[in-house]
Every structure is written in structure tokens, then in C-alpha cells.
Design a protein around this motif. Structure first.
Motif: not given
Length: 184
Positions: A63-67, A74-77, A103-106, A117-118
Motif C-alpha cells: 500500500r501507499s502511505r503518507s510520509p 523511516e522519516q529520517f531515511a 544535523d541530528e536525526g540519527f 543511512a551511514l
């Protein structure tokens, strides 16, 4: 023939078309990065028209999802994939973006997603870019070649570069008194 041209140039129609085209191009580039980072689970979906918002395809559910429905990690990625997609678009347009500052999010990532991510950021480094990460996350500092910490003193703050040995001891530092910067 002239009526088609008039319609295309009327009331910002050309600008809307151009913006939609660039947005779709960004989603294509970012989608490939997001797919790699999520091991194929997520991809961006192209909007059906200029009024639709971006969606994320969750291949696990089909399914499609809203961010907004994604977890913090998952939002950070997804955001990182969009940023790296923009870098790729800039590169393909003949320009060059020499450095990235993140800056941040990790802290929103589990260890597996942090590594993904890295790894995505290492691709940017391997293409000759400088990547600076600002983070309070110990696991980020442990994986960086160069780490600086901001140390507060009564007379002000200063930056101190750490060797590998002190990097392993960063967990003992008060995270409120230091910020880690890693250069991949």
C-alpha cells in the motif's frame, strides 16, 4: 497550434509543469536510494497530478502511505534519500555540491537503519564530497574516521578533535555538554 502554446504558457502552467517534472525526477533518484536503505521495503511514488502529495510505497503491505505515517527513523531515511537524490540531480545538471552537513536525526534510527543511512552517506563521500554529521549518538561517533566534540568551559566552548581511543569513551561524556561531529 498557437492555442496549445498559449495554454501552456498561460497563468503559470509552464512553471507548474516544470516543477512537477523536477519533482518527479527527484522522486526517481531518491526512490532508488530509499530502496537501498530500506532493503527494498520502501520507494517513493510519483504523484498522479500536481495536486497530489508524495506518497511512499510500502512493499511489505503493498500500500501507499503518507510520509507522516512513517516512524521517526523511516522519516529520517526518507528525508536523507530526498537530500541525496537532490545531490544526484545537481550533479547530473552539470553543477557540483562539494559538501553535505547533516544535523541530528540519527537518534531515531535503530542500529540496522543507522548503518544503512551511514552507508548511503559513504557513497557521497566516495564520490569526493565532504560529509559532516552533527550528532549526539554514540554509535555514529564510533563509526567515524574523524570526530570532534564541542566542550563547554567557563570561558566559552571549544572544539576538540578526538583520536580513536577517546571516541570509544564518548558514551561516558555528558551528551548535554558535547555535540559530536563526524567527518566520514
Amino acid at each position: 497550434m498557437f492555442s496549445d502554446l498559449e495554454a501552456a504558457l498561460k497563468d503559470g502552467a509552464f512553471l507548474k509543469w516544470l516543477t512537477l517534472r523536477r519533482s518527479r525526477s527527484l522522486l526517481i533518484h531518491a526512490s532508488g536510494i530509499l530502496e537501498k536503505m530500506s532493503q527494498g521495503r520502501y520507494a517513493f511514488m510519483e504523484p498522479e497530478n500536481e495536486l497530489d502529495r508524495w506518497q511512499v510505497l510500502d512493499r511489505e503491505s503493498g500500500r501507499s502511505r503518507s510520509p507522516a505515517s512513517l516512524s521517526g527513523g523511516e522519516q529520517f531515511a526518507a528525508s536523507l534519500a530526498l537530500a541525496l537524490g537532490m545531490v544526484e540531480m545537481i550533479e547530473r545538471s552539470g553543477s557540483r555540491l562539494e559538501s553535505l552537513f547533516i544535523d541530528e536525526g540519527f537518534g531515531s534510527l535503530d542500529l540496522h537503519n543507522l548503518e544503512a543511512a551511514l552507508n548511503a552517506l559513504r557513497v557521497a563521500v566516495n564520490s569526493g564530497r565532504m560529509v559532516v554529521l552533527v550528532s549526539h549518538v554514540q554509535a555514529v561517533a564510533e563509526k567515524m574516521a574523524n570526530v570532534a566534540t564541542v566542550v563547554r568551559h567557563q570561558t566559552g566552548s571549544r572544539i576538540e578533535w578526538l583520536s580513536k581511543a577517546p571516541q570509544g569513551e564518548l558514551a561516558e561524556l555528558d551528551v548535554h555538554s558535547s555535540a559530536l561531529e563526524g567527518l566520514l
